[in-house]
Design a protein around this motif. Structure first.
Motif, mmCIF file in Angstrom:
data_model
loop_
_atom_site.group_PDB
_atom_site.id
_atom_site.type_symbol
_atom_site.label_atom_id
_atom_site.label_comp_id
_atom_site.label_asym_id
_atom_site.label_seq_id
_atom_site.Cartn_x
_atom_site.Cartn_y
_atom_site.Cartn_z
ATOM 1 N N CYS A 236 25.148 9.894 59.914
ATOM 2 C CA CYS A 236 26.000 10.848 59.206
ATOM 3 C C CYS A 236 26.218 12.055 60.098
ATOM 4 C CB CYS A 236 25.358 11.263 57.887
ATOM 5 S SG CYS A 236 26.279 12.597 57.097
ATOM 6 N N HIS B 10 27.123 14.990 59.434
ATOM 7 C CA HIS B 10 26.855 16.338 58.892
ATOM 8 C C HIS B 10 25.500 16.909 59.299
ATOM 9 C CE1 HIS B 10 30.516 15.709 56.868
ATOM 10 N NE2 HIS B 10 30.050 14.892 55.944
ATOM 11 N N PHE B 11 24.586 16.052 59.744
ATOM 12 C CA PHE B 11 23.266 16.565 60.134
ATOM 13 C C PHE B 11 23.338 17.392 61.417
ATOM 14 C CE2 PHE B 11 22.047 13.471 57.054
ATOM 15 C CZ PHE B 11 20.845 13.927 56.526
ATOM 16 N N GLU C 27 24.222 18.914 56.240
ATOM 17 C CA GLU C 27 24.021 17.740 55.381
ATOM 18 C C GLU C 27 23.907 18.154 53.909
ATOM 19 O OE1 GLU C 27 21.750 19.022 57.416
ATOM 20 O OE2 GLU C 27 19.695 18.666 56.735
ATOM 21 N N CYS C 28 24.098 17.207 53.024
ATOM 22 C CA CYS C 28 23.942 17.474 51.593
ATOM 23 C C CYS C 28 22.476 17.835 51.328
ATOM 24 C CB CYS C 28 24.341 16.240 50.785
ATOM 25 S SG CYS C 28 26.020 15.672 51.162
ATOM 26 N N PHE D 289 20.367 17.308 49.118
ATOM 27 C CA PHE D 289 19.449 16.319 48.527
ATOM 28 C C PHE D 289 19.187 15.141 49.472
ATOM 29 C CE2 PHE D 289 23.821 15.657 47.204
ATOM 30 C CZ PHE D 289 24.061 14.395 47.701
ATOM 31 N N CYS D 290 19.827 15.123 50.648
ATOM 32 C CA CYS D 290 19.843 13.900 51.472
ATOM 33 C C CYS D 290 18.729 13.887 52.522
ATOM 34 C CB CYS D 290 21.201 13.795 52.167
ATOM 35 S SG CYS D 290 21.322 12.330 53.212
HETATM 36 S S1 SF4 Z 1 24.580 12.198 51.229
HETATM 37 FE FE1 SF4 Z 1 25.713 13.749 52.454
HETATM 38 S S2 SF4 Z 1 24.423 14.173 54.217
HETATM 39 FE FE2 SF4 Z 1 23.656 12.274 53.301
HETATM 40 S S3 SF4 Z 1 24.692 10.615 54.392
HETATM 41 FE FE3 SF4 Z 1 25.961 11.096 52.610
HETATM 42 S S4 SF4 Z 1 27.447 12.636 53.300
HETATM 43 FE FE4 SF4 Z 1 25.795 12.535 54.832
#
Ligand code: SF4
Length: 380
Positions: free
Chosen positions: A134, A136-137, A142-143, A145-146
């Motif tokens: 992902c 976003h990290f 990132e989200c 909760f993830c």
């Molecule tokens: S929940 Fe958010 S941070 Fe986790 S893999 Fe999905 S998009 Fe990426």
């Protein structure tokens, strides 16, 4: 008997976590299906070196995800399939670990362990994460909760990138054992065009090895946008598509999912779902949410809007995962999840959306309550 007894129990078990005695865990990983951390880690605490069950079954067939928490009052004890679930000193009911699929011991023609490629979620859902990645990290966005990256580093138990042929081979084996009924495919966020091409190749391979012309199950890609992209996913031969919107309330969505919300707004998701219903058909599209991080009112608004468009909803019950930014926080009480889920199930029924159970059913959903609530209304 209270008809919601097991729904209430499942909500508690997901929100509070669970423990198991050493004796109860003795067949896990041999006879009974163990966790393999195909994507996220759902326990309250990590457990490197100890095999834990992926999920278990309550007496009415309800499937519950096993979320280890050493501080939970809930505990499974006993041996083999003579297991008892207790809360403190009080015995509540029987519990059953789920059988381990035979293919977990097999290898593909490329000499890769099949269990590192695809895992069975719940009783009948074959799960493939085609790429544990992902974007976003990297930007610390990132989200909240993830725990995708932390899970990968902690367990290193699955292949990060899976070979297309291997995926088809695993699907062929898994379906031939007779228990698996649908697939669930997902991957990280990377170049959309490449992702569509990869999914097309994977689906071709799955269709070849299983003999399906259209494969029962759901693809949860990086947010698919616009008619062109969505049509291409339909043309891969998967029966249903899902959109991981996570949070309905727009401001909370931006705060909880900083990276994702920059790339895909709530409005874009809503438009994509509407388009997808036209292409995949009513009931074959899912809005996927994380439940427990926003008020009941806004969550139910989302359920209403999505189901009015002819789509279904899968809300995962949130609890704080290790390695996520919300590690150590607390989920709402089990009662909140039950109340909110029952109201959501009313909304789903009133909207009259086709159930879509050939693609996703209550047996897939150890970590959601909505399918269980719908089952209590006769929708299985
Ligand atoms: S929940 Fe958010 S941070 Fe986790 S893999 Fe999905 S998009 Fe990426």
């Amino acid at each position: 008997m209270n008809e919601y007894r097991y729904l209430e129990l499942k909500a508690e078990l997901l929100a509070e976590g669970i423990q198991a005695s050493e004796e109860a865990l003795s067949g896990v990983g041999n006879e009974y299906k163990e966790q393999n951390h195909g994507l996220f880690g759902w326990d309250f605490e990590d457990h490197v070196g100890t095999s834990l069950p992926d999920d278990f079954m309550l007496p009415d067939g309800t499937i519950v995800q096993f979320r280890k928490n050493s501080r939970s009052p809930y505990k499974v004890s006993g041996k083999g399939n003579n297991l008892t679930l207790s809360k403190g000193e009080e015995e509540i009911c029987r519990a059953e670990w789920l059988p381990r699929p035979a293919y977990y011991n097999k290898e593909t023609a490329n000499n890769n362990k099949m269990v590192k490629i695809g895992q069975v979620g719940g009783g009948d859902c074959l799960f493939f994460c085609y790429q544990n990645y992902c974007s976003h990290f990297a930007g610390n966005e990132e989200c909240l909760f993830c725990n995708l990256v932390s899970t990968l580093k902690t367990y290193d138990s699955v292949l990060k990138k899976k070979d297309t042929e291997d995926i088809g081979e695993v699907a062929g084996e898994a379906f031939s054992e007779g228990k698996v009924k649908h697939v669930l495919l997902t991957g990280g966020c990377f170049n959309h065009q490449k992702e569509i091409e990869l999914v097309a190749d994977i689906m071709k391979s799955i269709r070849k090895k299983t003999g399906f012309s259209r494969v029962p199950g759901t693809i949860l890609p990086s947010p698919a946008k616009g008619e062109d992209e969505i049509k291409k996913y339909y043309d891969t031969g998967i029966q249903a598509i899902g959109f991981s919107m996570e949070i309905w309330d727009e401001k909370l969505y931006q705060a909880i999912c900083p990276g994702k919300s920059k790339n895909t707004s709530r409005g874009t998701f809503v438009n994509s779902i509407e388009t997808a219903v036209k292409i995949f058909g009513a009931g074959n599209v899912y809005g996927v949410f994380v439940m427990g991080l926003e008020p009941k009112r806004t969550f139910l608004e989302g359920v209403r809007e999505i189901t009015n468009m002819g789509a279904n909803v899968v809300p995962f019950v949130w609890s704080p995962n290790p390695g996520s930014k919300l590690e150590g926080h607390r989920a709402p009480a089990g009662g909140w999840f039950v109340e909110t889920t029952l109201e959501a199930s009313e909304i789903v029924c009133n909207a009259g959306v086709p159930s879509g159970i050939e693609n996703h059913c209550y047996k897939c959903d150890g970590n959601s309550l909505l399918h269980d609530a719908l089952r209590l209304k006769g929708i299985e």
